[in-house]
Design a protein around this motif. Structure first.
Motif, mmCIF file in Angstrom:
data_model
loop_
_atom_site.group_PDB
_atom_site.id
_atom_site.type_symbol
_atom_site.label_atom_id
_atom_site.label_comp_id
_atom_site.label_asym_id
_atom_site.label_seq_id
_atom_site.Cartn_x
_atom_site.Cartn_y
_atom_site.Cartn_z
ATOM 1 N N UNK A 111 0.831 -1.211 0.000
ATOM 2 C CA UNK A 111 0.000 0.000 0.000
ATOM 3 C C UNK A 111 0.867 1.263 0.000
ATOM 4 N N UNK A 112 0.332 2.322 -0.559
ATOM 5 C CA UNK A 112 0.965 3.636 -0.483
ATOM 6 C C UNK A 112 2.174 3.840 -1.366
ATOM 7 N N UNK A 113 2.393 2.956 -2.333
ATOM 8 C CA UNK A 113 3.555 3.062 -3.227
ATOM 9 C C UNK A 113 3.161 3.865 -4.457
ATOM 10 N N UNK A 114 4.042 4.755 -4.878
ATOM 11 C CA UNK A 114 3.812 5.527 -6.097
ATOM 12 C C UNK A 114 5.000 5.370 -7.040
ATOM 13 N N UNK A 115 4.707 5.521 -8.329
ATOM 14 C CA UNK A 115 5.775 5.555 -9.327
ATOM 15 C C UNK A 115 6.492 6.908 -9.239
ATOM 16 N N UNK A 116 7.622 7.010 -9.896
ATOM 17 C CA UNK A 116 8.431 8.231 -9.827
ATOM 18 C C UNK A 116 7.702 9.455 -10.369
ATOM 19 N N UNK A 117 6.714 9.240 -11.216
ATOM 20 C CA UNK A 117 5.953 10.369 -11.753
ATOM 21 C C UNK A 117 4.715 10.694 -10.926
ATOM 22 N N UNK A 118 4.577 10.035 -9.776
ATOM 23 C CA UNK A 118 3.438 10.299 -8.896
ATOM 24 C C UNK A 118 2.243 9.401 -9.137
ATOM 25 N N UNK A 211 9.161 2.340 -9.512
ATOM 26 C CA UNK A 211 8.911 2.602 -8.098
ATOM 27 C C UNK A 211 10.173 2.437 -7.271
ATOM 28 N N UNK A 212 11.320 2.201 -7.916
ATOM 29 C CA UNK A 212 12.524 1.779 -7.228
ATOM 30 C C UNK A 212 13.232 2.862 -6.431
ATOM 31 N N UNK A 213 14.341 2.489 -5.784
ATOM 32 C CA UNK A 213 15.072 3.421 -4.925
ATOM 33 C C UNK A 213 15.788 4.530 -5.683
ATOM 34 N N UNK A 214 15.949 4.376 -6.988
ATOM 35 C CA UNK A 214 16.567 5.415 -7.810
ATOM 36 C C UNK A 214 15.637 5.774 -8.965
#
Length: 535
Positions: A111-118, A211-214
């Motif tokens: 839950x609560x995960x977003x892609x880098x573009x929001x 969605x990764x750390x970078x």
């Protein structure tokens, strides 16, 4: 697997429209670590040297090490591989359940995960990715999705059926038949989730959004810059800016580390092991998890003659090749599965080095002095072959001594070498290549090499393709091991290629690195790198 351009057909355009609609779907609530306003962002820079450029930044197109390594930092799958065992562990899915018949898997999403573009991660976004992969495989073939899920295997139904969003946070994958390696296969970077909005925009091969750390900042497969993702749901680690540079020559990679221009590099050259040891530089060796081979294209006469193929194998001194061109610890290969699987054939027929026998076989065969076009890559180091030009020179000389006429065809790795030796319409008779393990299951090797017909070997043995598919579906460990041992025996008789080595490969790390999360696949997660304080 060769990189492909994905055509903009009517089907692809329809899929793009669907992806745009899916991008607007929002998941159910829940907070992740990325929402913490007190979170301290890492600020350290880290430069890693790859041995070759990534032909694309989209791992769904091609399964090369460099593409997979870069995309691992940006994209995440439903599951990831345990660094030690390769077993699937939670990633974007926190849990999963397999149906009794083994044909469907239900994943509960984080839950609560977003892609880098929001864009929020939800079940619809997951299914958008599966829809895209299936469309790519249907239109272009030889993608990781096509190979793993058999969408192009002749005489067999595709394994993939559909992806369904049961709820915004629950997704169901349905197969047409049981496929035991599925969860391990989903750890491969090719199954990393991209933002539906980015997929619809068609920018994934040059600017992946995950969605990764970078997250992506700039550059291409030759030189790419990433930065730590402030909204990442997990631990960010020590690196704030991560840069991948391509340095094709092993000597120059060594010099770059020596001068402090890079913090670590892959594919330590044979001549660099001793200098690095004298300098006290840490060199980390991967366990053998790849195979190199001399490919034989049976679609080119007279290589359809078994005696000609046997003569080629008898002429090649694999032991000398390993001694001269691979690091200590590399094993001579007589089959295509690495030893860690313990699925060795019991009746292997790959001829041993015997130059006199090679000449006898050649005299008895249909070979009549035709020049054999021998392709080999230049300006690259691979986990399975660090010195391809030198290996080519030795093998070509051995073949000439046996009576073959060789027409050398050197091709820069970055100039589409993979495409050329895997093209069914190309004229390659012989070629040098290999496979590095993408996930911890024998099906990765067997499906990639012998699971379906393709242009590399010109092999049209449908019973072999079916045997590879059946082995992947077996749930009993003993029965499965026996099936793969039998396939190894069978391949050794067909000789679509001469296995050369199961090599050691190594990463060198500089003084700024306290620990490096080495993996057998080479898909290291750089948010797990630990840097030495104050360096």
């Amino acid at each position: 697997m060769a990189p492909r351009r994905i055509p903009r057909t009517a089907a692809a355009l329809a899929l793009t429209a669907a992806l745009l609609g899916l991008a607007a779907c929002a998941p159910e609530g829940g907070d992740g670590p990325g929402d913490d306003p007190t979170r301290e962002m890492p600020t350290r820079d880290f430069v890693f040297a790859n041995a070759a450029a990534a032909p694309t930044l989209d791992p769904a197109e091609v399964s090369t090490l460099e593409t997979s390594r870069i995309s691992t930092q940006i994209l995440q799958g439903l599951v990831s591989a345990d660094p030690s065992t390769g077993a699937p562990v939670p990633s974007l899915a926190t849990s999963w359940k397999r149906s009794e018949d083994g044909r469907s898997y239900t994943f509960e999403l984080r839950r609560g995960v977003t892609f880098h573009d929001g864009t929020p991660l939800d079940a619809a976004a997951v299914c958008a990715n599966f829809a895209r992969w299936a469309a790519m495989a249907a239109e272009d073939g030889r993608t990781p999705f096509e190979i793993v899920l058999r969408t192009g295997a002749p005489g067999a139904d595709p394994l993939y059926e559909d992806c369904t969003a049961r709820t915004p946070s629950s997704v169901v994958l349905t197969l047409t038949a049981e496929y035991i390696p599925l969860l391990r296969a989903l750890t491969h970077p090719a199954f990393g989730m991209g933002s539906p909005a980015a997929l619809a925009a068609g920018t994934q091969r040059t600017h992946p959004v995950g969605t990764g750390p970078f997250r992506y900042v700039s550059g291409d497969g030759t030189h790419v810059v990433l930065e730590a993702n402030p909204d990442y749901w997990g631990a960010l680690g020590d690196i704030g800016t991560l840069e991948f540079r391509t340095i094709a020559e092993p000597e120059l990679r060594y010099v770059a580390l020596h001068l402090g221009e890079v913090d670590a590099y892959d594919q330590v050259g044979l001549d660099s092991f001793a200098p690095l040891a004298r300098e006290g530089v840490q060199v980390l060796q991967r366990d053998p998890y790849s195979v190199s081979y001399l490919g034989i294209n049976q679609a080119v006469a007279p290589l359809d003659d078994p005696q000609v193929r046997a003569a080629i194998a008898s002429a090649v001194d694999r032991g000398a090749i390993v001694r001269e061109h691979y690091p200590d610890g590399t094993r001579v290969a007589n089959q295509f599965l690495p030893a860690r699987f313990a699925m060795d054939g019991s009746d292997l027929r790959v001829p041993s080095y015997n130059p006199q026998r090679a000449q006898e076989l050649l005299e008895e065969s249909s070979y009549d002095g035709e020049p054999l076009r021998f392709y080999y890559p230049r300006n690259t180091s691979r986990t399975y072959m660090q010195e391809p030009e030198k290996i080519y020179a030795d093998i070509a000389a051995q073949l000439v001594r046996a009576g073959f006429v060789i027409d050398p065809v050197p091709v820069d790795w970055s100039d589409g070498y993979l495409e050329r030796v895997q093209d069914p319409g190309a004229d390659h008779a012989l070629h040098l290549l290999g496979v590095g393990g993408g996930y911890r299951d024998p099906d990765y090797f067997m499906a990639s090499l012998f699971g379906s017909p393709h242009g590399e070997f010109g092999l049209q043995d449908t019973t072999l393709f079916s045997a590879v598919g059946r082995a992947a579906a077996l749930s009993d460990d003993e029965e499965r091991s026996s099936a793969y041992a039998s396939i190894n025996d069978r391949v050794s008789r067909l000789l679509p290629a001469v296995p050369l080595a199961h090599p050691i490969s190594a990463v060198a790390v500089g003084g700024s690195v306290a620990s490096f999360p080495l993996t057998s696949t080479g898909f290291e997660e750089f948010n797990r790198v630990r840097l030495t304080p104050g360096t």
